[in-house]
Scaffold this active site. Structure first.
Site, PDB file in Angstrom:
ATOM      1  N   ASP A 132       0.559  -0.914   0.139  1.00  0.00           N
ATOM      2  CA  ASP A 132       0.191   0.362  -0.317  1.00  0.00           C
ATOM      3  C   ASP A 132       1.167   1.293   0.058  1.00  0.00           C
ATOM      4  O   ASP A 132       1.656   1.083   0.310  1.00  0.00           O
ATOM      5  CB  ASP A 132      -1.178  -0.028   1.186  1.00  0.00           C
ATOM      6  N   TYR A 157       2.318   4.599   1.522  1.00  0.00           N
ATOM      7  CA  TYR A 157       2.549   5.665   2.785  1.00  0.00           C
ATOM      8  C   TYR A 157       1.254   6.936   2.378  1.00  0.00           C
ATOM      9  O   TYR A 157       0.660   7.081   1.620  1.00  0.00           O
ATOM     10  CB  TYR A 157       3.087   6.242   2.293  1.00  0.00           C
ATOM     11  N   HIS A 207       8.654  -9.162   7.007  1.00  0.00           N
ATOM     12  CA  HIS A 207       8.576  -7.493   6.962  1.00  0.00           C
ATOM     13  C   HIS A 207       9.508  -7.041   7.444  1.00  0.00           C
ATOM     14  O   HIS A 207       9.381  -7.088   8.772  1.00  0.00           O
ATOM     15  CB  HIS A 207       7.027  -7.251   6.803  1.00  0.00           C
ATOM     16  N   PHE A 240       7.646   1.805  -0.508  1.00  0.00           N
ATOM     17  CA  PHE A 240       9.275   1.773   0.017  1.00  0.00           C
ATOM     18  C   PHE A 240       9.626   2.995   0.147  1.00  0.00           C
ATOM     19  O   PHE A 240      10.313   3.742   1.094  1.00  0.00           O
ATOM     20  CB  PHE A 240       9.555   0.748   0.533  1.00  0.00           C
TER      21      PHE A 240
END
Length: 228
Positions: A67, A69, A189, A80
């Site tokens: 997803d 930010y 993660h 990221f």
């Protein structure tokens, strides 16, 4: 159909998806939200940034996020990654800690990962947009169908790619990848909730480069982001 601002090799490869009813409904849903004054990240001209920075013939490594930010000024279309001048989110801090330890380089202070993308690291989220302050708010509008098709396309059209699958969600996409043709590196993660279960110490950056060099493919200069 709305004009899609995407690099030519991707336009050619994904044209059939753009023409499908689900994608037209996806675009319509985004337009409806914008008309209702919803704030959507990343900005429209950056939704396909990962594809525009990394054409299919240049892809060497695929890093899959879930997803974008959802805070102001953060998302820039690369998973990221955050725009220059934005505080590093916790997961990115852990990515940089592992990068520094693995590659013996200084901790990066700039979170813009464009320098990786330009070298052949496809930095894609499974969902390409999000409402402000509402994580996973665009989970069911069609993006996963599109990005699953992207992964299948890469698996079919390319050879010897290195897929970095961090966390259970990314690892669920293994079924889309031909493991006889490609390489998959998995780890927990990098979130603070799970990084200490094996992400830190996974050495995926040097492992990915070792795989590339074994195929006579130029390695990724992971330290390029410290020089950008």
């Amino acid at each position: 159909m709305t004009q899609i601002n995407i690099e030519p090799s991707w336009m050619h490869a994904m044209q059939a998806e753009f023409d499908k009813p689900y994608f037209k409904q996806l675009i319509a849903a985004l337009k409806t939200e914008k008309a209702a004054q919803e704030i959507i990240y990343p900005p429209g001209n950056q939704i396909f940034a990962a594809f525009n920075q990394t054409p299919i013939p240049k892809v060497k490594v695929v890093l899959l996020g879930q997803d974008p930010y959802h805070g102001p000024g953060q998302a820039n279309g690369l998973c990221f990654s955050v725009n220059k001048g934005i505080d590093l989110p916790p997961s990115l801090q852990n990515i940089f800690k592992e990068l520094s330890d693995d590659c013996q380089i200084p901790l990066p202070t700039n979170g813009d990962l464009t320098a990786w993308a330009q070298q052949g690291v496809l930095l894609i989220n499974s969902l390409l947009t999000v409402k402000a302050h509402q994580p996973l708010s665009h989970q069911y509008i069609g993006w996963e169908q599109f990005t699953d098709a992207v992964i299948r396309t890469l698996s079919e059209q390319c050879n010897g790619l290195v897929f970095l699958l961090w966390g259970k969600y990314a690892q669920s996409k293994t079924v889309l990848i031909d493991t006889f043709k490609h390489f998959i590196l998995t780890a927990p993660h990098p979130s603070p909730l799970s990084a200490y279960r094996g992400f830190l110490g996974c050495k995926h950056f040097t492992k990915a480069n070792h795989i590339l060099l074994q195929q006579n493919v130029a390695e990724i200069r992971w330290d390029a982001i410290t020089q950008a």
